[in-house]
Design an enzyme around this catalytic site. Structure first.
Site, PDB file in Angstrom:
ATOM      1  N   HIS A  43       5.558 -62.054  20.995  1.00  0.00           N
ATOM      2  CA  HIS A  43       5.580 -60.508  20.455  1.00  0.00           C
ATOM      3  C   HIS A  43       4.204 -60.389  19.776  1.00  0.00           C
ATOM      4  O   HIS A  43       4.037 -59.476  18.692  1.00  0.00           O
ATOM      5  CB  HIS A  43       6.748 -60.320  19.676  1.00  0.00           C
ATOM      6  CG  HIS A  43       8.012 -60.149  20.350  1.00  0.00           C
ATOM      7  ND1 HIS A  43       9.190 -60.626  19.863  1.00  0.00           N
ATOM      8  CD2 HIS A  43       8.178 -59.687  21.581  1.00  0.00           C
ATOM      9  CE1 HIS A  43      10.191 -60.428  20.640  1.00  0.00           C
ATOM     10  NE2 HIS A  43       9.789 -59.938  21.822  1.00  0.00           N
TER      11      HIS A  43
ATOM     12  N   ASN B 202       2.923 -54.746  33.007  1.00  0.00           N
ATOM     13  CA  ASN B 202       3.608 -55.610  32.383  1.00  0.00           C
ATOM     14  C   ASN B 202       4.528 -56.116  33.549  1.00  0.00           C
ATOM     15  O   ASN B 202       5.670 -55.495  33.944  1.00  0.00           O
ATOM     16  CB  ASN B 202       4.385 -55.049  31.231  1.00  0.00           C
ATOM     17  CG  ASN B 202       5.394 -55.971  30.525  1.00  0.00           C
ATOM     18  OD1 ASN B 202       5.538 -57.120  30.932  1.00  0.00           O
ATOM     19  ND2 ASN B 202       5.806 -55.707  29.366  1.00  0.00           N
TER      20      ASN B 202
ATOM     21  N   ARG C 239      20.024 -64.898  23.784  1.00  0.00           N
ATOM     22  CA  ARG C 239      19.398 -66.095  23.377  1.00  0.00           C
ATOM     23  C   ARG C 239      20.165 -66.551  22.397  1.00  0.00           C
ATOM     24  O   ARG C 239      20.234 -65.730  21.255  1.00  0.00           O
ATOM     25  CB  ARG C 239      17.733 -66.115  23.556  1.00  0.00           C
ATOM     26  CG  ARG C 239      17.318 -65.923  24.641  1.00  0.00           C
ATOM     27  CD  ARG C 239      15.881 -65.500  24.306  1.00  0.00           C
ATOM     28  NE  ARG C 239      15.459 -64.453  25.104  1.00  0.00           N
ATOM     29  CZ  ARG C 239      13.973 -63.585  24.888  1.00  0.00           C
ATOM     30  NH1 ARG C 239      13.397 -64.069  23.900  1.00  0.00           N
ATOM     31  NH2 ARG C 239      14.081 -62.573  25.453  1.00  0.00           N
TER      32      ARG C 239
ATOM     33  N   ARG D 105      -0.228 -58.340  30.622  1.00  0.00           N
ATOM     34  CA  ARG D 105       0.409 -58.732  29.557  1.00  0.00           C
ATOM     35  C   ARG D 105       0.934 -60.351  30.068  1.00  0.00           C
ATOM     36  O   ARG D 105       1.373 -60.390  31.191  1.00  0.00           O
ATOM     37  CB  ARG D 105       1.819 -58.110  29.397  1.00  0.00           C
ATOM     38  CG  ARG D 105       2.522 -58.880  28.249  1.00  0.00           C
ATOM     39  CD  ARG D 105       3.998 -58.344  27.978  1.00  0.00           C
ATOM     40  NE  ARG D 105       4.662 -58.985  27.026  1.00  0.00           N
ATOM     41  CZ  ARG D 105       6.044 -59.098  26.922  1.00  0.00           C
ATOM     42  NH1 ARG D 105       6.806 -58.820  27.835  1.00  0.00           N
ATOM     43  NH2 ARG D 105       6.668 -59.980  25.882  1.00  0.00           N
TER      44      ARG D 105
ATOM     45  N   GLU E  68       3.071 -52.077  22.272  1.00  0.00           N
ATOM     46  CA  GLU E  68       2.265 -53.255  22.700  1.00  0.00           C
ATOM     47  C   GLU E  68       1.285 -52.807  24.008  1.00  0.00           C
ATOM     48  O   GLU E  68       0.204 -53.413  23.911  1.00  0.00           O
ATOM     49  CB  GLU E  68       3.247 -54.055  23.351  1.00  0.00           C
ATOM     50  CG  GLU E  68       4.240 -54.595  22.214  1.00  0.00           C
ATOM     51  CD  GLU E  68       5.420 -55.517  22.939  1.00  0.00           C
ATOM     52  OE1 GLU E  68       6.290 -54.612  23.031  1.00  0.00           O
ATOM     53  OE2 GLU E  68       5.529 -56.721  22.897  1.00  0.00           O
TER      54      GLU E  68
END
Ligand code: ADP
Length: 397
Positions: free
Chosen positions: A179, A7, A240, A90, A385
């Site tokens: 996600h 990742n 965010r 990823r 993940e």
């Protein structure tokens, strides 16, 4: 087979080496501050953590250091790089170009370069990570596993924005969602835990971390999700803004003398929990401050829970019901007060949590916090993940 999952961020590179026979993590770690002073590798294997402080001017050096750690006679876990059967990378943004995990070829890398425009914060880092791995392991098969793939089952009325249709066709401007590996994993784990087939369930999965998204999973398929064209949309996040009227952004830009990309940086990096509280983007800091009476920290937490609650309600409406709500990721797995605030006053859904169970400490296992009168199951499921990326990579091969 052993699969290395990578990742890659702009200044970091996280990795896990997974034994796919047992799905056990053999080693994992993180290269931090790549290209910045003070870079270091934190490597965890065989129950030990090793910190290697070494200059990492670029991702090639970082990957070389990771491979050295993995094959080291003391801290290593494999005899040679040849034991790595495949590498799963990823990738965040796919556009409509890649709807599924994809084996990496020169042509795929070229197409990913074209997509950098779409995800300037994420895709360049993924490409750099791939190139660094290819430089060290040119013969090892590699795959991109996209954050977006799970969401390609959304119906058109859910993923379209109400803009000129010609512009959707020309530029592929639409909701993609992110996600996806996490939402897929926890929704499948929920079905397993409940002893049902995914097809039998309507689940709302709440991935609440530094970045947060909520997904409606109907019959095992994503049918709507809170993030949009980019991971800026949906609930407010660490830094965010989440959903905001674009006209407000334009007004702010005009007042503050910002150009469009500066305004977007403001919405991505200076907004959300950090912007509202003025303290931190980290939920642990916010809860500590709110407990000491800081009103803006409390306001940020209230706004977050309220927004999540609205998405749960919206997705119950979209699916004509909900059987199960899943909480996952840093906040979802660890923060009882946030889960409680989201699940409070949900009698209209016959949803109730058991407060004592909700307050129990995270033990890394699936936890059922459903209240005794609740018709909706409420589960806490640790996400994984990396395991999904490794599984999808093996499936591709
Ligand atoms: P991301 O992967 O999006 O960077 P995470 O899923 O790791 O984020 O979530 C980070 C958030 O989870 C932070 O706001 C942090 O405060 C919160 N959190 C609360 N408790 C814990 C905990 N025990 N461990 C890690 N994160 C926690």
């Amino acid at each position: 087979m052993k699969v290395l999952v990578i990742n890659s961020g702009s200044s970091s590179l996280k990795y896990q080496l997974i034994d796919m026979e047992t799905e056990a993590v053999i080693a994992k770690g993180n290269c931090e501050r790549i290209g910045i002073d003070g870079s270091k590798l934190v490597h965890k294997a065989k129950g030990n953590e090793t910190v290697i402080e070494q200059d990492m001017p670029n991702h090639n050096v970082a990957v070389a250091l990771v491979l050295k750690a993995l094959t080291d006679s003391k801290i290593g876990v494999i005899a040679s790089m040849d034991e790595i059967g495949a590498v799963g990378h990823r990738a965040v943004a796919s556009g409509e170009t890649f709807k599924k995990p994809t084996l990496i070829t020169d042509e795929v890398l070229e197409k990913m370069e074209e997509l950098c425009d779409l995800a300037p914060l994420h895709n360049p880092a993924a490409i750099v990570g791939v190139k660094a791995c290819l430089a060290a392991m040119p013969k090892t098969p590699m795959a991109f596993v996209f954050d977006t793939s799970f969401h390609f089952t959304m119906p058109k009325h859910a993923y379209m924005y109400a803009i000129d249709y010609a512009d959707y066709e020309k530029y592929k401007i639409r909701r993609y969602g992110f996600h996806g590996t996490s939402h897929k994993f926890v929704s499948q784990e929920a079905a397993k835990y409940l002893g049902k087939k995914p097809e039998e369930l309507k689940i709302v999965t709440c991935h609440l971390g530094n970045g947060s998204s909520i997904t409606a999973v109907d019959g095992g398929k994503s049918v709507d999700t809170s993030m949009g064209f980019t991971p800026l949309a949906g609930v407010p996040m660490g830094t965010r803004s989440g959903d905001i009227d674009p006209a407000a952004a334009e007004y702010l830009a005009k007042k503050e003398g910002l150009d469009f990309s500066q305004a977007l940086t403001y919405l991505n990096k200076k907004s959300g929990m950090l912007g509202v509280s003025g303290i931190s983007s980290d939920f642990r800091d916010l809860i500590a401050a709110a407990n000491e009476g800081n009103e803006r920290a409390q306001l940020a937490l209230d706004m977050f829970a309220y927004s999540c609650k609205k998405y749960v309600g919206a997705y119950a409406a979209a699916m004509n019901g909900v059987d199960c709500i899943v909480f996952t990721a840093g906040v979802g797995e660890n923060t009882a007060s946030v889960r409680k605030a989201i699940c409070d006053n949900m009698q209209y859904l016959s949803l109730e949590i058991d407060e004592a169970k909700n307050n129990e400490k995270n033990n890394g296992a699936i936890r059922d916090i459903t209240g005794k009168n609740s018709k909706v199951k409420v589960l806490i499921i640790p996400t994984n993940e990396e395991l999904v990326i490794a599984r999808e990579t093996v499936e591709l091969l």
